[in-house]
Design a protein around this motif. Structure first.
Motif, PDB file in Angstrom:
ATOM      1  N   TYR A  86    -141.225 -65.954  -8.618  1.00  0.00           N
ATOM      2  CA  TYR A  86    -142.483 -65.749  -8.765  1.00  0.00           C
ATOM      3  C   TYR A  86    -143.375 -66.321  -7.779  1.00  0.00           C
ATOM      4  O   TYR A  86    -144.562 -65.921  -7.403  1.00  0.00           O
ATOM      5  CB  TYR A  86    -143.013 -66.466 -10.089  1.00  0.00           C
ATOM      6  N   GLU A  87    -143.060 -67.613  -7.279  1.00  0.00           N
ATOM      7  CA  GLU A  87    -143.900 -68.338  -6.032  1.00  0.00           C
ATOM      8  C   GLU A  87    -143.777 -67.287  -4.741  1.00  0.00           C
ATOM      9  O   GLU A  87    -144.780 -67.006  -3.866  1.00  0.00           O
ATOM     10  CB  GLU A  87    -143.314 -69.644  -5.632  1.00  0.00           C
ATOM     11  N   ALA A  88    -142.339 -66.767  -4.501  1.00  0.00           N
ATOM     12  CA  ALA A  88    -142.490 -65.787  -3.484  1.00  0.00           C
ATOM     13  C   ALA A  88    -143.311 -64.466  -3.650  1.00  0.00           C
ATOM     14  O   ALA A  88    -143.988 -64.065  -2.840  1.00  0.00           O
ATOM     15  CB  ALA A  88    -140.893 -65.207  -3.313  1.00  0.00           C
ATOM     16  N   ASP A 110    -144.574 -70.669 -14.075  1.00  0.00           N
ATOM     17  CA  ASP A 110    -143.966 -71.711 -15.083  1.00  0.00           C
ATOM     18  C   ASP A 110    -142.642 -71.386 -14.659  1.00  0.00           C
ATOM     19  O   ASP A 110    -142.058 -70.652 -13.486  1.00  0.00           O
ATOM     20  CB  ASP A 110    -143.941 -71.155 -16.401  1.00  0.00           C
ATOM     21  N   VAL A 111    -141.230 -72.363 -15.154  1.00  0.00           N
ATOM     22  CA  VAL A 111    -140.074 -72.151 -14.927  1.00  0.00           C
ATOM     23  C   VAL A 111    -139.371 -70.757 -15.098  1.00  0.00           C
ATOM     24  O   VAL A 111    -138.745 -70.032 -14.573  1.00  0.00           O
ATOM     25  CB  VAL A 111    -139.184 -72.997 -15.850  1.00  0.00           C
ATOM     26  N   LYS A 112    -140.168 -69.936 -16.199  1.00  0.00           N
ATOM     27  CA  LYS A 112    -140.046 -68.580 -16.335  1.00  0.00           C
ATOM     28  C   LYS A 112    -140.992 -67.763 -16.409  1.00  0.00           C
ATOM     29  O   LYS A 112    -142.334 -68.267 -16.993  1.00  0.00           O
ATOM     30  CB  LYS A 112    -139.225 -68.455 -17.930  1.00  0.00           C
ATOM     31  N   ASN A 113    -141.201 -66.708 -15.722  1.00  0.00           N
ATOM     32  CA  ASN A 113    -142.422 -65.838 -15.643  1.00  0.00           C
ATOM     33  C   ASN A 113    -142.029 -64.403 -15.764  1.00  0.00           C
ATOM     34  O   ASN A 113    -141.075 -64.027 -15.279  1.00  0.00           O
ATOM     35  CB  ASN A 113    -143.085 -65.961 -14.256  1.00  0.00           C
ATOM     36  N   VAL A 133    -140.703 -57.749 -15.842  1.00  0.00           N
ATOM     37  CA  VAL A 133    -139.627 -58.280 -14.986  1.00  0.00           C
ATOM     38  C   VAL A 133    -139.589 -59.531 -15.184  1.00  0.00           C
ATOM     39  O   VAL A 133    -140.782 -60.173 -14.971  1.00  0.00           O
ATOM     40  CB  VAL A 133    -139.949 -57.855 -13.468  1.00  0.00           C
ATOM     41  N   GLU A 134    -138.451 -60.264 -15.719  1.00  0.00           N
ATOM     42  CA  GLU A 134    -138.525 -61.637 -15.833  1.00  0.00           C
ATOM     43  C   GLU A 134    -137.996 -61.953 -14.516  1.00  0.00           C
ATOM     44  O   GLU A 134    -137.254 -61.833 -13.601  1.00  0.00           O
ATOM     45  CB  GLU A 134    -137.176 -61.987 -16.924  1.00  0.00           C
TER      46      GLU A 134
END
Length: 173
Positions: A129-131, A66-69, A122-123
């Protein structure tokens, strides 16, 4: 505090102690519901589970982002926090948020619990997140990840800070 809030820091968690270990412990038996007033959405929603996309050991190549994970590090006993929320032992913060053990959790209408922020959480933004998913998929090999069409589309937008955050989380596995 989000991963991008502190310039110069490559990896940020609140109160991370550096301990590792598996988070796949069987859930503790739930104690009876605490007496007292039930506040917030717990009045009508029964918490069910924590989405796998937030549990570091369960994140895979196809895990949605998502935009934030927010990722739960292995030393966090998320199941104990879930049990505390289920049993009215968390502090209701308003809206759909509850605080337990220095962590803030959200409760969705479906009953799913998700981590928001706090000790051992961890935000991450979408690129971080993709990395992380790419590092997990390719066992930490950034070169192999760069050749993978699924992840290569992000490489030109991913900053050094994004890579550092993803690597810091990956290293906690």
């Amino acid at each position: 505090m989000g991963a991008g809030d502190d310039a110069g820091k490559s990896f940020v968690t609140s109160g991370f102690t550096g301990t590792g270990g598996a988070s796949a412990q069987p859930p503790s038996p739930s104690p009876p519901v605490a007496p007292g007033k039930v506040e917030g959405p717990l009045k009508s929603i029964t918490p069910t589970e924590i989405s796998k996309r937030h549990i570091l050991s369960k994140i895979k190549r196809g895990t949605p982002s998502d935009v934030k994970n927010t990722v739960i590090l292995p030393h966090v006993d998320a199941e104990a926090d879930l049990a505390a929320i289920k049993n009215n032992q968390g502090k209701w913060l308003g809206g759909n948020k509850y605080e337990v053990n220095g962590r803030i959790w959200g409760l969705e209408g479906s009953g799913a619990i998700y981590p928001v922020r706090g000790d051992g959480l961890v935000e991450m933004n979408k690129l971080q997140y993709e990395a992380l998913k790419g590092l997990i998929t390719h066992e930490g090999d950034r070169d192999a990840m760069a050749k993978d069409k699924r992840f290569s589309r992000y490489k030109f937008h991913t900053t050094d800070e994004d890579w550092n955050v993803a690597q810091g989380v990956y290293d906690q596995r």
